[in-house]
Write a protein that holds these residues in place. Structure first.
Motif, mmCIF file in Angstrom:
data_model
loop_
_atom_site.group_PDB
_atom_site.id
_atom_site.type_symbol
_atom_site.label_atom_id
_atom_site.label_comp_id
_atom_site.label_asym_id
_atom_site.label_seq_id
_atom_site.Cartn_x
_atom_site.Cartn_y
_atom_site.Cartn_z
ATOM 1 N N VAL A 82 7.061 -7.196 -7.635
ATOM 2 C CA VAL A 82 7.493 -8.372 -6.870
ATOM 3 C C VAL A 82 6.648 -8.549 -5.619
ATOM 4 O O VAL A 82 6.163 -9.650 -5.322
ATOM 5 C CB VAL A 82 8.987 -8.239 -6.501
ATOM 6 C CG1 VAL A 82 9.386 -9.308 -5.485
ATOM 7 C CG2 VAL A 82 9.856 -8.354 -7.743
ATOM 8 N N ASN A 83 6.433 -7.473 -4.887
ATOM 9 C CA ASN A 83 5.736 -7.595 -3.605
ATOM 10 C C ASN A 83 4.228 -7.677 -3.744
ATOM 11 O O ASN A 83 3.555 -8.178 -2.840
ATOM 12 C CB ASN A 83 6.142 -6.451 -2.677
ATOM 13 C CG ASN A 83 7.542 -6.623 -2.146
ATOM 14 O OD1 ASN A 83 8.507 -6.308 -2.828
ATOM 15 N ND2 ASN A 83 7.665 -7.148 -0.936
ATOM 16 N N THR A 84 3.693 -7.208 -4.850
ATOM 17 C CA THR A 84 2.263 -7.419 -5.091
ATOM 18 C C THR A 84 1.983 -8.900 -5.274
ATOM 19 O O THR A 84 0.985 -9.424 -4.752
ATOM 20 C CB THR A 84 1.799 -6.628 -6.324
ATOM 21 O OG1 THR A 84 1.953 -5.222 -6.070
ATOM 22 C CG2 THR A 84 0.335 -6.915 -6.632
ATOM 23 N N ARG A 85 2.852 -9.594 -5.993
ATOM 24 C CA ARG A 85 2.682 -11.039 -6.164
ATOM 25 C C ARG A 85 2.792 -11.763 -4.828
ATOM 26 O O ARG A 85 2.018 -12.684 -4.536
ATOM 27 C CB ARG A 85 3.720 -11.578 -7.151
ATOM 28 C CG ARG A 85 3.464 -11.186 -8.599
ATOM 29 C CD ARG A 85 4.301 -12.018 -9.561
ATOM 30 N NE ARG A 85 5.721 -11.738 -9.410
ATOM 31 C CZ ARG A 85 6.368 -10.813 -10.104
ATOM 32 N NH1 ARG A 85 5.722 -10.073 -10.989
ATOM 33 N NH2 ARG A 85 7.659 -10.632 -9.928
ATOM 34 N N ARG B 99 0.840 -1.210 0.000
ATOM 35 C CA ARG B 99 0.000 0.000 0.000
ATOM 36 C C ARG B 99 0.874 1.258 0.000
ATOM 37 O O ARG B 99 0.598 2.226 -0.727
ATOM 38 C CB ARG B 99 -0.906 0.000 1.234
ATOM 39 C CG ARG B 99 -1.784 1.244 1.380
ATOM 40 C CD ARG B 99 -2.217 1.424 2.818
ATOM 41 N NE ARG B 99 -1.063 1.619 3.686
ATOM 42 C CZ ARG B 99 -1.095 1.495 5.014
ATOM 43 N NH1 ARG B 99 -2.210 1.134 5.604
ATOM 44 N NH2 ARG B 99 -0.011 1.705 5.736
ATOM 45 N N ASP B 100 1.946 1.258 0.790
ATOM 46 C CA ASP B 100 2.833 2.422 0.844
ATOM 47 C C ASP B 100 3.561 2.628 -0.481
ATOM 48 O O ASP B 100 3.780 3.767 -0.905
ATOM 49 C CB ASP B 100 3.847 2.249 1.976
ATOM 50 C CG ASP B 100 3.217 2.368 3.347
ATOM 51 O OD1 ASP B 100 2.118 2.957 3.446
ATOM 52 O OD2 ASP B 100 3.809 1.869 4.323
ATOM 53 N N MET B 101 3.953 1.540 -1.135
ATOM 54 C CA MET B 101 4.619 1.669 -2.436
ATOM 55 C C MET B 101 3.643 2.174 -3.494
ATOM 56 O O MET B 101 4.014 2.969 -4.364
ATOM 57 C CB MET B 101 5.219 0.329 -2.854
ATOM 58 C CG MET B 101 6.331 -0.193 -1.936
ATOM 59 S SD MET B 101 7.750 0.939 -1.774
ATOM 60 C CE MET B 101 7.355 1.778 -0.219
ATOM 61 N N GLU B 102 2.412 1.717 -3.434
ATOM 62 C CA GLU B 102 1.394 2.207 -4.362
ATOM 63 C C GLU B 102 1.082 3.677 -4.097
ATOM 64 O O GLU B 102 0.771 4.431 -5.033
ATOM 65 C CB GLU B 102 0.131 1.359 -4.241
ATOM 66 C CG GLU B 102 0.311 -0.062 -4.765
ATOM 67 C CD GLU B 102 -0.892 -0.945 -4.497
ATOM 68 O OE1 GLU B 102 -1.032 -1.968 -5.195
ATOM 69 O OE2 GLU B 102 -1.688 -0.610 -3.588
ATOM 70 N N LYS C 243 11.372 2.997 3.086
ATOM 71 C CA LYS C 243 10.609 1.794 3.433
ATOM 72 C C LYS C 243 11.079 0.520 2.716
ATOM 73 O O LYS C 243 11.068 -0.553 3.330
ATOM 74 C CB LYS C 243 9.112 2.022 3.192
ATOM 75 C CG LYS C 243 8.454 2.869 4.285
ATOM 76 C CD LYS C 243 6.971 3.041 4.055
ATOM 77 C CE LYS C 243 6.332 3.879 5.158
ATOM 78 N NZ LYS C 243 6.254 3.150 6.443
ATOM 79 N N PRO C 244 11.469 0.553 1.438
ATOM 80 C CA PRO C 244 11.962 -0.687 0.824
ATOM 81 C C PRO C 244 13.155 -1.280 1.569
ATOM 82 O O PRO C 244 13.223 -2.497 1.778
ATOM 83 C CB PRO C 244 12.339 -0.251 -0.591
ATOM 84 C CG PRO C 244 11.411 0.875 -0.878
ATOM 85 C CD PRO C 244 11.304 1.611 0.428
#
Length: 435
Positions: free
Chosen positions: A229-232, A188-191, A312-313
């Motif tokens: 990558v993290n959505t998957r 959510r934060d990356m989006e 955050k990453p």
């Protein structure tokens, strides 16, 4: 936004029962509406209170409406008809927010066959007989409703509510849940960065057109790769959690995902440049500075500055071992996760090592680039120190005090430089007087 709050319905009102409210749920909502964020319950507290709400409503096996998982599986898996009374026992344990009440127009039928289907919103057809479904708060579910899906939901909830687990397993489930919900939060934060910052900057003119593309690339680098990558991973973890009331393992899901964490290394190694470009633009571009201030005040920014999101990453990658070790601590020896999770942790730590190495190289190159801009030579003594060459290193620096002022010494892998520091309004310079 305006601070308004909905009025509490009376306990005897249809609205109270229609929405499946209870005293504890209403108190939880009130706590979550508090003005100060620190006064609101954390997600862990919310999950604990919701679980307590479920457990407080469970049926004992001696209850006349109790339908055991074995009996349910036998009926759901057979071709024989399931009686309405048995079906009602199952549906009676589903939270009222999602529970349909089925009113049959043919009392003689009195059964729901496993091939029941929905042909139009608000109805379910059984053996070509139309039944009405009322009090459904999630009408989108009607298009896919079937006895199998309702049975899976009922069995899942029953397993969670009726069959208690050991304290150790509860702690393990809490640790697993933390892995899953923090993964959702991270995506959510990356989006948020993609939509609120990159998207809005692309559509605005606060960055000149000839520099916009390069600026976005430098500041946000390969953020889109991390999101992919993290959505998957998030979706796979969500699917696992929704499939089982008690999650038996997550190691296989993670072991399939973490080998693809290379984008974290690329992002971490470039992070220093990204922050530098962001600060430089903010200090030299008033329009961008105003854009930053306005954006950071948006509700979706959650009172955090952009730099907090840009880190955050890196912090997420470092958090994986801690989260997974907490799961591993409460994992029994006969669980597949007992052997799988250590493999996952080893892979993640290797990525962390690579991030550290690449970040160190980046920091060295960045410092050399900055120093080259700060060096000031006497007229006619300009020398190319080749500080941008691949492999060039700043081994160390030190300050010595003399009667006529301080001497700043820089030791490179190929030269030693003696300078006198001087300060200007904008930055510090070093006047070279011996090399």
């Amino acid at each position: 936004m305006s601070g308004g709050r909905p009025q509490r319905p009376a306990c005897s009102s249809p609205a109270w029962s229609h929405r499946g409210l209870t005293e504890s749920l209403w108190l939880l909502m009130q706590d979550s509406w508090k003005q100060l964020p620190e006064k609101r319950p954390t997600i862990d507290e919310i999950m604990l209170r919701l679980n307590s709400e479920l457990v407080s409503n469970k049926l004992s096996p001696e209850h006349p409406q109790f339908l055991s998982p074995a009996k349910f599986r036998k009926k759901a898996g057979s071709t024989e008809a399931m009686s309405l009374s048995d079906f009602d026992k199952i549906m009676g344990r589903i939270t009222p927010l999602a529970r349909p009440r089925i009113q049959t127009g043919d009392a003689a039928t009195g059964s729901i066959h496993r091939s029941a289907s929905v042909r139009e919103p608000g109805t379910i057809w059984v053996n070509n007989i139309k039944h009405e479904i009322v009090d459904v708060k999630q009408p989108r579910l009607l298009k896919q409703i079937s006895l199998e899906s309702l049975g899976d939901l009922a069995a899942s909830l029953r397993f969670k509510i009726v069959n208690s687990v050991s304290d150790a397993e509860k702690r393990r489930q809490e640790a697993i849940n933390e892995v899953i919900y923090t993964e959702r939060d991270f995506v959510r934060d990356m989006e948020y960065l993609r939509d609120t910052w990159i998207g809005r900057l692309k559509d605005s003119d606060v960055i000149p057109t000839d520099r916009k593309t390069d600026f976005l690339a430098q500041v946000f680098w390969n953020l889109h790769d991390i999101i992919a990558v993290n959505t998957r991973l998030r979706d796979a973890l969500n699917k696992r959690q929704k499939s089982y009331a008690v999650v038996e393992r997550i190691g296989d899901v993670l072991l399939d995902a973490v080998p693809h964490f290379g984008p974290f290394v690329q992002y971490g190694s470039h992070q220093l440049y990204g922050k530098y470009e962001f600060e430089k633009e903010k200090n030299s571009n008033p329009a961008f500075a105003q854009f930053v201030e306005t954006t950071e005040r948006l509700p979706e920014s959650r009172k955090l500055e952009l730099n907090a999101y840009l880190t955050k990453p890196t912090t997420r990658l470092a958090r994986y071992p801690l989260l997974l070790e907490a799961v591993l601590k409460h994992t029994p020896d006969d669980s597949p996760d007992k052997t799988t999770l250590p493999k996952v942790i080893t892979i993640v730590r290797d990525f962390l090592r690579r991030v550290g190495e690449e970040s160190g190289k980046t920091g060295n190159r960045f410092n050399l680039m900055q120093l080259e801009q700060q060096l000031f030579f006497r007229p006619g003594e300009q020398v190319d120190l080749r500080l941008k060459e691949e492999g060039r290193q700043l081994i160390g620096k030190n300050t010595f005090t003399k009667r006529d002022g301080n001497i700043q010494v820089f030791l490179f892998d190929h030269a030693i430089l003696f300078t006198k520091p001087t300060k200007t309004k904008k930055h510090e310079q070093f006047k070279v007087y011996r090399r």
